[in-house]
Write an enzyme that holds these catalytic residues in place. Structure first.
Site, short mmCIF file in Angstrom:
data_model
loop_
_atom_site.label_atom_id
_atom_site.label_comp_id
_atom_site.label_asym_id
_atom_site.label_seq_id
_atom_site.Cartn_x
_atom_site.Cartn_y
_atom_site.Cartn_z
N THR A 130 0.92 -1.11 -0.13
CA THR A 130 -0.02 -0.01 -0.13
C THR A 130 0.89 1.43 -0.08
O THR A 130 2.14 1.07 0.00
CB THR A 130 -1.03 -0.09 1.13
OG1 THR A 130 -1.89 0.98 1.16
CG2 THR A 130 -0.19 0.03 2.62
N ASN A 131 0.31 2.34 0.16
CA ASN A 131 1.03 3.58 0.09
C ASN A 131 0.57 4.31 1.30
O ASN A 131 -0.58 4.27 1.73
CB ASN A 131 0.54 4.87 -1.28
CG ASN A 131 1.31 4.05 -2.59
OD1 ASN A 131 1.99 3.12 -2.52
ND2 ASN A 131 1.04 5.12 -3.27
N HIS A 132 1.36 5.24 1.87
CA HIS A 132 1.03 6.19 2.89
C HIS A 132 -0.12 7.16 2.27
O HIS A 132 0.17 8.01 1.38
CB HIS A 132 2.50 7.17 3.42
CG HIS A 132 2.78 6.57 4.41
ND1 HIS A 132 2.23 6.14 5.43
CD2 HIS A 132 4.04 6.39 4.67
CE1 HIS A 132 3.07 5.66 6.55
NE2 HIS A 132 4.29 5.81 6.04
#
Ligand code: C5P
Length: 225
Positions: free
Chosen positions: A29-31
């Site tokens: 995932t991404n921040h």
């Protein structure tokens, strides 16, 4: 008092990260807190628009009066956006979409096999949602105004200009550094064909309201002012 500058308009906003599963338990995932996108959805609704918020996995309440579509992966986000933008006039992409996803997803949890060898993961590129929507017939006909965001760690102005052209969109909004996630304040750089304009540091909701006003002014048929 907020002028209803988007009355009668349909707006689609993406927000948050995407989650790309490798097995039923794990993924990449991404921040992204989703705060900027949620603030924009709220501001657009306050300005009189009908708003669809396509949200990745975030922990935020849905702004009042906003229709929320929850998704996990970039592919799901793309499908939701293609559908929601069919009758929209504004698309605002704030989501931090994962650029890649595991090439395959294991049906069961991938187990350690005791050999000390880590599994090899293969990735494939995700669709660029903003680019795909910006290339849709509706956008190319000038009936869907597309706005992108950029988070860069260096050379924001140059990257933002290049990104606006690469995506073929009228307005690109840069997050002015330092890169901070989950903060309530931000400052933004608006890049359009005319040049750049800075919205100085302010709470995200205040910035979102200013951005909505800036977008409204740029819509076809808007009165210049
Ligand atoms: O190309 P880059 O990821 O830097 O562009 C950022 C902009 O493109 C953001 O508006 C983001 O929401 C959007 N984007 C997207 N789909 C992707 C990657 C980025 O919609 N796969």
């Amino acid at each position: 008092f907020q002028p209803k500058v988007l009355a009668g308009r349909r707006v689609v906003v993406t927000a948050g990260p995407t989650f790309e599963a490798m097995d039923p338990i794990r993924g990449i995932t991404n921040h992204s807190s989703g705060k900027m996108g949620f603030a924009i959805a709220r501001a657009a609704r306050e300005a009189g628009a009908e708003v669809t918020l396509v949200a990745g996995p975030v922990h935020l309440p849905t702004p009042r009066g906003v229709v929320r579509v929850d998704v996990l992966s970039a592919q799901q986000m793309l499908q939701a956006c293609l559908q929601a933008t069919q009758n929209a006039s504004i698309f605002i992409a704030t989501a931090a979409v994962a650029d890649w996803r595991p090439a395959s997803r294991s049906e069961h949890k991938i187990k350690k096999d005791g050999s000390g060898q880590a599994p090899m993961l293969h990735f494939v590129e995700n669709p660029d949602i903003l680019l795909t929507v910006a290339q849709s017939e509706r956008a190319r006909a000038g009936r869907l105004f597309c706005v992108g965001f950029a988070a860069e760690s260096e050379n924001l102005v140059a990257h933002a200009r290049a990104k606006r052209e690469r995506k073929g969109i009228p307005l690109l909004v840069g997050n002015i550094g330092p890169l901070t996630f989950g903060q309530d304040d931000n400052s933004l750089l608006l890049v359009d064909a005319q040049g750049e304009r800075e919205l100085p540091r302010a709470p995200k909701l205040a910035l979102a309201r200013d951005l909505v006003a800036e977008i409204a002014q740029r819509l076809p048929g808007a009165v210049a002012g």
